[in-house]
Motif scaffolding. Sequence first.
Motif, PDB file in Angstrom:
ATOM      1  N   ASN A  17      79.113  54.107  20.063  1.00 38.87           N
ATOM      2  CA  ASN A  17      78.405  54.398  21.303  1.00 38.87           C
ATOM      3  C   ASN A  17      78.349  53.116  22.131  1.00 38.87           C
ATOM      4  N   VAL A  18      78.786  53.196  23.374  1.00 36.45           N
ATOM      5  CA  VAL A  18      78.805  52.027  24.257  1.00 36.45           C
ATOM      6  C   VAL A  18      77.538  52.000  25.103  1.00 36.45           C
ATOM      7  N   ILE A  19      76.907  50.829  25.177  1.00 38.50           N
ATOM      8  CA  ILE A  19      75.758  50.624  26.059  1.00 38.50           C
ATOM      9  C   ILE A  19      76.181  49.643  27.136  1.00 38.50           C
ATOM     10  N   LEU A  20      76.224  50.127  28.371  1.00 41.20           N
ATOM     11  CA  LEU A  20      76.733  49.336  29.496  1.00 41.20           C
ATOM     12  C   LEU A  20      75.692  49.315  30.605  1.00 41.20           C
ATOM     13  N   VAL A  21      75.300  48.116  31.030  1.00 37.47           N
ATOM     14  CA  VAL A  21      74.275  47.946  32.064  1.00 37.47           C
ATOM     15  C   VAL A  21      74.939  47.604  33.389  1.00 37.47           C
ATOM     16  N   THR A  22      74.506  48.280  34.450  1.00 42.18           N
ATOM     17  CA  THR A  22      75.082  48.037  35.780  1.00 42.18           C
ATOM     18  C   THR A  22      74.027  47.536  36.754  1.00 42.18           C
ATOM     19  N   PHE A  23      74.487  46.749  37.711  1.00 42.55           N
ATOM     20  CA  PHE A  23      73.631  46.316  38.818  1.00 42.55           C
ATOM     21  C   PHE A  23      74.508  46.187  40.067  1.00 42.55           C
ATOM     22  N   ASN A  24      74.405  47.166  40.947  1.00 45.80           N
ATOM     23  CA  ASN A  24      75.177  47.194  42.200  1.00 45.80           C
ATOM     24  C   ASN A  24      76.652  46.858  41.978  1.00 45.80           C
ATOM     25  N   PRO A  25      77.314  47.578  41.074  1.00 47.53           N
ATOM     26  CA  PRO A  25      78.702  47.238  40.754  1.00 47.53           C
ATOM     27  C   PRO A  25      79.678  47.687  41.840  1.00 47.53           C
ATOM     28  N   VAL A  26      80.903  47.163  41.775  1.00 47.02           N
ATOM     29  CA  VAL A  26      82.003  47.708  42.567  1.00 47.02           C
ATOM     30  C   VAL A  26      82.423  48.982  41.848  1.00 47.02           C
ATOM     31  N   ILE A  27      82.193  50.121  42.464  1.00 48.03           N
ATOM     32  CA  ILE A  27      82.329  51.407  41.788  1.00 48.03           C
ATOM     33  C   ILE A  27      83.719  51.610  41.197  1.00 48.03           C
ATOM     34  N   GLN A  28      84.744  51.330  41.974  1.00 47.44           N
ATOM     35  CA  GLN A  28      86.105  51.558  41.504  1.00 47.44           C
ATOM     36  C   GLN A  28      86.418  50.697  40.284  1.00 47.44           C
ATOM     37  N   ASP A  29      86.011  49.427  40.335  1.00 44.27           N
ATOM     38  CA  ASP A  29      86.248  48.529  39.200  1.00 44.27           C
ATOM     39  C   ASP A  29      85.504  49.016  37.957  1.00 44.27           C
ATOM     40  N   LEU A  30      84.269  49.449  38.156  1.00 39.54           N
ATOM     41  CA  LEU A  30      83.458  49.920  37.031  1.00 39.54           C
ATOM     42  C   LEU A  30      84.136  51.088  36.316  1.00 39.54           C
ATOM     43  N   PHE A  31      84.571  52.091  37.087  1.00 41.75           N
ATOM     44  CA  PHE A  31      85.139  53.274  36.455  1.00 41.75           C
ATOM     45  C   PHE A  31      86.583  53.058  36.002  1.00 41.75           C
ATOM     46  N   ASP A  32      87.256  52.100  36.590  1.00 42.69           N
ATOM     47  CA  ASP A  32      88.559  51.699  36.043  1.00 42.69           C
ATOM     48  C   ASP A  32      88.376  51.141  34.635  1.00 42.69           C
ATOM     49  N   ASN A  33      87.349  50.317  34.461  1.00 43.42           N
ATOM     50  CA  ASN A  33      87.054  49.764  33.138  1.00 43.42           C
ATOM     51  C   ASN A  33      86.621  50.852  32.164  1.00 43.42           C
ATOM     52  N   LEU A  34      85.741  51.741  32.621  1.00 42.33           N
ATOM     53  CA  LEU A  34      85.250  52.814  31.757  1.00 42.33           C
ATOM     54  C   LEU A  34      86.381  53.720  31.276  1.00 42.33           C
ATOM     55  N   SER A  35      87.327  53.989  32.170  1.00 39.94           N
ATOM     56  CA  SER A  35      88.410  54.905  31.822  1.00 39.94           C
ATOM     57  C   SER A  35      89.314  54.348  30.734  1.00 39.94           C
ATOM     58  N   ARG A  36      89.255  53.038  30.505  1.00 38.70           N
ATOM     59  CA  ARG A  36      90.096  52.414  29.487  1.00 38.70           C
ATOM     60  C   ARG A  36      89.666  52.784  28.067  1.00 38.70           C
ATOM     61  N   PHE A  37      88.370  53.101  27.891  1.00 33.41           N
ATOM     62  CA  PHE A  37      87.896  53.307  26.515  1.00 33.41           C
ATOM     63  C   PHE A  37      86.989  54.510  26.325  1.00 33.41           C
ATOM     64  N   CYS A  38      86.520  55.154  27.398  1.00 40.87           N
ATOM     65  CA  CYS A  38      85.476  56.175  27.227  1.00 40.87           C
ATOM     66  C   CYS A  38      85.960  57.385  26.426  1.00 40.87           C
ATOM     67  N   ASP A  39      87.258  57.664  26.434  1.00 39.49           N
ATOM     68  CA  ASP A  39      87.765  58.797  25.662  1.00 39.49           C
ATOM     69  C   ASP A  39      87.882  58.486  24.175  1.00 39.49           C
ATOM     70  N   SER A  40      87.766  57.217  23.810  1.00 35.31           N
ATOM     71  CA  SER A  40      87.933  56.834  22.406  1.00 35.31           C
ATOM     72  C   SER A  40      86.600  56.525  21.727  1.00 35.31           C
ATOM     73  N   VAL A  41      85.479  56.757  22.423  1.00 36.65           N
ATOM     74  CA  VAL A  41      84.159  56.527  21.839  1.00 36.65           C
ATOM     75  C   VAL A  41      83.355  57.824  21.892  1.00 36.65           C
ATOM     76  N   LYS A  42      82.276  57.865  21.122  1.00 40.33           N
ATOM     77  CA  LYS A  42      81.442  59.069  21.091  1.00 40.33           C
ATOM     78  C   LYS A  42      80.721  59.260  22.416  1.00 40.33           C
ATOM     79  N   SER A  43      80.153  58.180  22.940  1.00 40.63           N
ATOM     80  CA  SER A  43      79.397  58.284  24.186  1.00 40.63           C
ATOM     81  C   SER A  43      79.280  56.918  24.843  1.00 40.63           C
ATOM     82  N   VAL A  44      79.040  56.960  26.142  1.00 35.34           N
ATOM     83  CA  VAL A  44      78.780  55.749  26.924  1.00 35.34           C
ATOM     84  C   VAL A  44      77.434  55.933  27.613  1.00 35.34           C
ATOM     85  N   PHE A  45      76.515  55.025  27.344  1.00 31.11           N
ATOM     86  CA  PHE A  45      75.209  55.073  27.991  1.00 31.11           C
ATOM     87  C   PHE A  45      75.208  54.064  29.127  1.00 31.11           C
ATOM     88  N   LEU A  46      75.294  54.579  30.340  1.00 31.18           N
ATOM     89  CA  LEU A  46      75.372  53.743  31.526  1.00 31.18           C
ATOM     90  C   LEU A  46      73.952  53.591  32.079  1.00 31.18           C
TER      91      LEU A  46
END
Length: 304
Positions: A17-46
Amino acid sequence: MDQSNQIEEVNIYPTINVILVTFNPVIQDLFDNLSRFCDSVKSVFLVDNSDDSSIREEIKSKTVEYNSIFYLPQKSNDGIGSAQNTAVRWLLDNKYDENDLLLFLDQDSYIETDDLSKLAHHLLFRKRENNNIIMLGATTDSADPEVGTTVVTQIISSGSIISLGDFKKVGYFDEELFIDFIDFAWCWKAQNLGYKIMIDHDVFLHHQTTGELKTVFGKGIDNPDRLYYVYRNLIISLNRYSPSFAFSFGWYRHLFMKAVFQIIVAEKRKRRTVMVLKGIWHGMNGVTGKNNIKESKELLDDWK
């Protein structure tokens, strides 16, 4: 038998389970990063600390596209430790298996899928060798010459992995610190309880930053206001969790040399001096939380 062959003996696929904290992120960069691993983990807690309502809404709407992402908006920005603790409490309240692994990440960091599996298996293998091994972190040095895993005194939280049950044994991150040294303080607390922290030289944490960090003589120049938290929180953390006097002395020497460099060599010397002195004073007096550092401008006016 080399480490890769030994790891094959751990005949389970770790639940992460991934725990990822955000603060006013660049949306595209954030989800580009998430897409690299989110399908290979049980869950991502943003866990979202953003104070920009439009960004919060955009993050919320984007997470709907991913079945594995849980969006946990914070009512107020109480710091990264509080945000990380929010996700852990959610896991415990919802009866997640204590053998599940937690991977902490920053909004601008990611680990490749193959390396993520490797990091998890390395932790499980090391724990089977020594149950006091409690946390393993990816290296942040792309030119790291070492191989395998080694014991260290502290690691950054981004790129670190630990079981939910082991995290529970040590306890939550120190929310009072707000930002800076929260991860180091947790590592020191764990060591005081007899646990060991390790770094994995074979797994690299990709860290993306916007803009170039200013350097002088090859050393990074901190944001003047950030110096307040660095000095305050290190002093508080050492008072609370330092393993020994010698350990604290080494860090205090580091603080002194850092102050000399930041105040004498870097720009905005008056601002830096005020932030360092204020951080030291509040650290010695146990002042914690999110501090209104803007009030220090009054001190600067007196210096003019």
